[in-house]
Design an enzyme around this catalytic site. Structure first.
Site, mmCIF file in Angstrom:
data_model
loop_
_atom_site.group_PDB
_atom_site.id
_atom_site.type_symbol
_atom_site.label_atom_id
_atom_site.label_comp_id
_atom_site.label_asym_id
_atom_site.label_seq_id
_atom_site.Cartn_x
_atom_site.Cartn_y
_atom_site.Cartn_z
ATOM 1 N N ARG A 1 2.876 -1.971 9.491
ATOM 2 C CA ARG A 1 1.820 -2.956 9.741
ATOM 3 C C ARG A 1 2.491 -4.322 9.828
ATOM 4 O O ARG A 1 3.465 -4.577 9.107
ATOM 5 C CB ARG A 1 0.772 -2.952 8.621
ATOM 6 C CG ARG A 1 -0.319 -4.009 8.776
ATOM 7 C CD ARG A 1 -1.550 -3.764 7.881
ATOM 8 N NE ARG A 1 -1.307 -3.909 6.468
ATOM 9 C CZ ARG A 1 -1.220 -2.919 5.599
ATOM 10 N NH1 ARG A 1 -1.351 -1.661 6.014
ATOM 11 N NH2 ARG A 1 -0.991 -3.141 4.313
ATOM 12 N N GLU B 1 1.235 -8.337 9.798
ATOM 13 C CA GLU B 1 0.024 -9.129 9.553
ATOM 14 C C GLU B 1 0.368 -10.612 9.435
ATOM 15 O O GLU B 1 1.189 -11.002 8.609
ATOM 16 C CB GLU B 1 -0.647 -8.666 8.250
ATOM 17 C CG GLU B 1 -1.847 -9.507 7.841
ATOM 18 C CD GLU B 1 -2.588 -8.960 6.618
ATOM 19 O OE1 GLU B 1 -1.964 -8.303 5.775
ATOM 20 O OE2 GLU B 1 -3.813 -9.208 6.533
ATOM 21 N N ASP C 1 -2.220 -13.898 3.343
ATOM 22 C CA ASP C 1 -2.289 -12.430 3.422
ATOM 23 C C ASP C 1 -1.299 -11.991 4.500
ATOM 24 O O ASP C 1 -1.618 -12.062 5.692
ATOM 25 C CB ASP C 1 -3.732 -12.023 3.763
ATOM 26 C CG ASP C 1 -3.936 -10.522 3.829
ATOM 27 O OD1 ASP C 1 -2.997 -9.770 3.501
ATOM 28 O OD2 ASP C 1 -5.047 -10.101 4.218
ATOM 29 N N HIS D 1 -3.910 1.270 0.595
ATOM 30 C CA HIS D 1 -4.082 0.436 -0.604
ATOM 31 C C HIS D 1 -3.121 0.856 -1.708
ATOM 32 O O HIS D 1 -3.486 0.915 -2.891
ATOM 33 C CB HIS D 1 -5.533 0.502 -1.092
ATOM 34 C CG HIS D 1 -6.491 -0.153 -0.153
ATOM 35 N ND1 HIS D 1 -7.837 0.091 -0.151
ATOM 36 C CD2 HIS D 1 -6.288 -1.064 0.840
ATOM 37 C CE1 HIS D 1 -8.431 -0.633 0.797
ATOM 38 N NE2 HIS D 1 -7.510 -1.332 1.418
ATOM 39 N N ASP E 1 2.790 -5.883 1.767
ATOM 40 C CA ASP E 1 1.573 -6.654 2.052
ATOM 41 C C ASP E 1 1.312 -7.499 0.811
ATOM 42 O O ASP E 1 0.904 -6.961 -0.222
ATOM 43 C CB ASP E 1 0.410 -5.695 2.335
ATOM 44 C CG ASP E 1 -0.869 -6.418 2.749
ATOM 45 O OD1 ASP E 1 -0.964 -7.652 2.556
ATOM 46 O OD2 ASP E 1 -1.779 -5.725 3.254
ATOM 47 N N HIS F 1 -9.621 -9.815 9.538
ATOM 48 C CA HIS F 1 -10.791 -10.243 8.769
ATOM 49 C C HIS F 1 -10.694 -11.752 8.584
ATOM 50 O O HIS F 1 -9.611 -12.330 8.678
ATOM 51 C CB HIS F 1 -10.830 -9.524 7.413
ATOM 52 C CG HIS F 1 -9.528 -9.579 6.656
ATOM 53 N ND1 HIS F 1 -9.159 -10.662 5.897
ATOM 54 C CD2 HIS F 1 -8.487 -8.704 6.574
ATOM 55 C CE1 HIS F 1 -7.959 -10.435 5.366
ATOM 56 N NE2 HIS F 1 -7.512 -9.259 5.773
ATOM 57 N N TYR G 1 0.248 4.466 11.270
ATOM 58 C CA TYR G 1 0.552 5.189 10.032
ATOM 59 C C TYR G 1 0.756 6.655 10.383
ATOM 60 O O TYR G 1 -0.201 7.347 10.734
ATOM 61 C CB TYR G 1 -0.585 4.996 9.024
ATOM 62 C CG TYR G 1 -0.896 3.520 8.847
ATOM 63 C CD1 TYR G 1 -0.142 2.729 7.980
ATOM 64 C CD2 TYR G 1 -1.887 2.901 9.618
ATOM 65 C CE1 TYR G 1 -0.388 1.366 7.866
ATOM 66 C CE2 TYR G 1 -2.139 1.541 9.506
ATOM 67 C CZ TYR G 1 -1.383 0.774 8.635
ATOM 68 O OH TYR G 1 -1.623 -0.575 8.536
ATOM 69 N N HIS H 1 -10.715 -11.308 1.803
ATOM 70 C CA HIS H 1 -11.658 -10.863 2.841
ATOM 71 C C HIS H 1 -12.785 -11.887 2.771
ATOM 72 O O HIS H 1 -13.749 -11.735 2.031
ATOM 73 C CB HIS H 1 -12.144 -9.442 2.568
ATOM 74 C CG HIS H 1 -11.022 -8.443 2.672
ATOM 75 N ND1 HIS H 1 -11.093 -7.167 2.195
ATOM 76 C CD2 HIS H 1 -9.784 -8.541 3.221
ATOM 77 C CE1 HIS H 1 -9.955 -6.537 2.431
ATOM 78 N NE2 HIS H 1 -9.152 -7.342 3.045
ATOM 79 N N GLU I 1 -3.662 -7.935 12.088
ATOM 80 C CA GLU I 1 -2.845 -6.990 11.335
ATOM 81 C C GLU I 1 -2.924 -5.548 11.835
ATOM 82 O O GLU I 1 -3.304 -4.646 11.095
ATOM 83 C CB GLU I 1 -3.244 -7.041 9.858
ATOM 84 C CG GLU I 1 -4.746 -6.909 9.583
ATOM 85 C CD GLU I 1 -5.052 -6.916 8.083
ATOM 86 O OE1 GLU I 1 -4.469 -6.083 7.367
ATOM 87 O OE2 GLU I 1 -5.863 -7.752 7.642
ATOM 88 N N HIS J 1 -7.845 1.235 10.550
ATOM 89 C CA HIS J 1 -8.540 0.046 10.044
ATOM 90 C C HIS J 1 -8.755 -0.961 11.167
ATOM 91 O O HIS J 1 -8.312 -0.760 12.298
ATOM 92 C CB HIS J 1 -7.785 -0.572 8.859
ATOM 93 C CG HIS J 1 -6.361 -0.985 9.138
ATOM 94 N ND1 HIS J 1 -6.030 -2.122 9.828
ATOM 95 C CD2 HIS J 1 -5.173 -0.394 8.803
ATOM 96 C CE1 HIS J 1 -4.715 -2.233 9.899
ATOM 97 N NE2 HIS J 1 -4.166 -1.188 9.295
ATOM 98 N N ASP K 1 -9.925 -7.416 -27.102
ATOM 99 C CA ASP K 1 -10.281 -8.836 -27.049
ATOM 100 C C ASP K 1 -9.420 -9.618 -26.054
ATOM 101 O O ASP K 1 -9.280 -10.825 -26.149
ATOM 102 C CB ASP K 1 -10.186 -9.463 -28.447
ATOM 103 C CG ASP K 1 -8.814 -9.268 -29.060
ATOM 104 O OD1 ASP K 1 -7.997 -8.518 -28.467
ATOM 105 O OD2 ASP K 1 -8.546 -9.859 -30.116
HETATM 106 N N1 GLY Z 1 -4.191 -7.351 1.865
HETATM 107 C C1 GLY Z 1 -5.492 -6.980 2.205
HETATM 108 C C2 GLY Z 1 -5.666 -6.900 3.652
HETATM 109 O O1 GLY Z 1 -4.702 -6.935 4.396
HETATM 110 O O2 GLY Z 1 -6.752 -6.827 4.142
HETATM 111 MN MN MN Z 2 -5.497 -8.581 5.605
HETATM 112 MN MN MN Z 3 -2.813 -7.773 3.886
#
Ligand code: GLY
Ligand code: MN
Ligand code: MN
Length: 434
Positions: free
Chosen positions: A402, A404, A267, A239, A256, A350, A384, A357, A380, A346, A36
């Site tokens: 990375r 970003e 982000d 991720h 991140d 975005h 890797y 996103h 970003e 990647h 619940d």
């Molecule tokens: N944190 C999600 C991205 O960088 O797209």
């Molecule tokens: Mn991002």
């Molecule tokens: Mn990110």
């Protein structure tokens, strides 16, 4: 969000759908976590954008030109017993008084009221998919209307996705929205600074996540998405959200994380040495990613196409991978053959807004769309070098990097909302030594 700004958005939507149209926008559905216990409620971004109404079990109907008003809200009734347990409810009275609805009714009246509203319209603007229960009800209403044609009611001819109208509006941020995003970015930037300052070999990834979340919560914010704190090889997992390992001297830490402020997201990613000093190899790869990121940000100019930053980042990274001896051959051929994707798999960014996103088409009529002032996006790039990836030289093994930032396109220079977190290697080392 001010009532004027919300009313302006609704007026724009109502103009766009026209008197032949009607739009139905539901609130988010509460989700059970276990037994619940629910997940923290997060309002649906489309619904929030148009109404500001904070409750679940609500549906907004926009009926241009309707005699009772163009903005109708169906919501939970006031209920003294439920309010003792779950908190205050607006009820239809609050929907009108506090949220600017022209008319409001309890949610239980939706089925009986909607046929009259739908019956005189040609198009229903509605996003099929996210709310299967309401999808089924809508199909049922359309079926009922078809059966009622002898009474002079006709079913709408088309169910049209709201994206084409509403998501184009959300894509272009108003000055008020940019300032909300700047605040989310500034608090999130300070949180990253704090994580760098408190990082020590032997601390755990979840401890740095806790530092960051503490900063968000002290500012009334929540994480905009599952925070990633990855030391060493974990930085290569795109991720990674377990955040459970010990941070080891000599490795890099990739964070991140971004906070959400009044429904608007930040982000940010930074990568830094756990022990406070980059090794020569780490510095070489770091500086390469940074130069790709800076070159990509410089592409964010009005009129340039969406893919310009990605193409630029790919070129800088591919040339750098060749200079580092990771790739061999002609740079144009390496780009053509997408050899970089073993290490950079990647996209470079975005749209960013109420959703991390965020909504908004990336292509228009098959062509990458062009940047306009008021669009906000992330930049970003990363590299890797998982030890599992063939071709990774031992000296770079298990480095994941990375960088970003969140950037608003303006008529002049790109406006880097997240500029308060250092990203030059020397600045990061100075911050961590202080
Ligand atoms: N944190 C999600 C991205 O960088 O797209
Ligand atoms: Mn991002
Ligand atoms: Mn990110």
């Amino acid at each position: 969000m001010s009532t004027e700004e919300l009313a302006g958005r609704r007026a724009q939507l109502i103009r766009a759908i026209g008197v032949d149209g009607i739009a139905i926008v539901p609130a988010a559905v509460e989700r059970v976590r276990n037994r619940d216990v629910h997940y923290p409620f997060r309002q649906d971004s489309d619904f929030q954008y148009l109404t500001g109404f904070p409750e679940p079990e609500a549906v907004a109907v926009f009926a241009p030109g309707h005699s009772e008003g163009e903005f109708m809200l169906f919501c939970r009734p006031r209920d003294r017993e439920r309010e003792i347990w779950d908190g205050y409810r607006q009820g239809p009275e609050g929907a009108i008084e506090n949220y600017g609805a022209d008319a409001a009714q309890v949610i239980g009246d939706l089925d009986s009221r909607i046929l009259e509203l739908l019956g005189s319209r040609k198009r229903v603007y509605y996003n099929l998919g996210p709310n299967p229960e309401l999808d089924r009800r809508l199909i049922g209403w359309l079926g009922q209307l078809r059966a009622m044609s002898r009474r002079g009611l006709a079913a709408p001819e088309a169910v049209v996705s709201l994206d084409s109208v509403l998501h184009e509006m959300r894509l272009r941020k108003s000055p008020v929205e940019i300032e909300l995003m700047r605040h989310a970015a500034q608090v999130s930037a300070a949180a990253h600074v704090r994580a760098m300052q408190t990082c020590r070999p032997g601390r755990f990834e979840f401890e740095l996540a806790a530092e960051i979340h503490n900063d968000f919560e002290r500012h009334g914010m929540v994480p905009a998405y599952g925070s990633i704190v990855g030391g060493g090889a974990n930085g290569c997992v795109l991720h990674y959200t377990e955040n459970r390992d010990e941070l080891r001297d000599g490795t890099l830490c990739l964070i991140d994380a971004g906070g959400e402020h009044q429904g608007y997201c930040a982000d940010i990613t930074r990568t830094f040495p756990v022990g406070g000093r980059f090794s020569g190899e780490q510095r070489a790869v770091y500086d390469l990613v940074l130069s790709a990121q800076e070159a990509a940000i410089a592409e964010l100019q009005v009129g340039k196409p969406w893919d310009a930053p990605h193409r630029t980042a790919v070129r800088v990274l591919t040339q750098g991978l060749k200079d580092l001896g990771v790739l061999q051959g002609d740079v144009d051929a390496l780009i053509e053959d997408e050899k970089y994707t073993a290490f950079y798999m990647h996209q470079t960014g975005h749209w960013l807004g109420m959703d991390v996103h965020d909504v908004g088409a990336y292509k228009l009529e098959g062509q990458w769309r062009r940047f306009e002032a008021g669009m906000v996006l992330t930049v970003e790039p990363g590299l890797y070098f998982s030890a599992q990836t063939p071709g990774v030289p031992a000296r770079f093994a298990d480095m994941g990097i990375r960088i970003e930032d969140d950037v608003a396109v303006t008529a002049a220079m790109p406006d880097v909302l997240t500029r308060d977190v250092p990203k030059q290697a020397a600045e990061i080392e100075a911050l961590m030594a202080a």
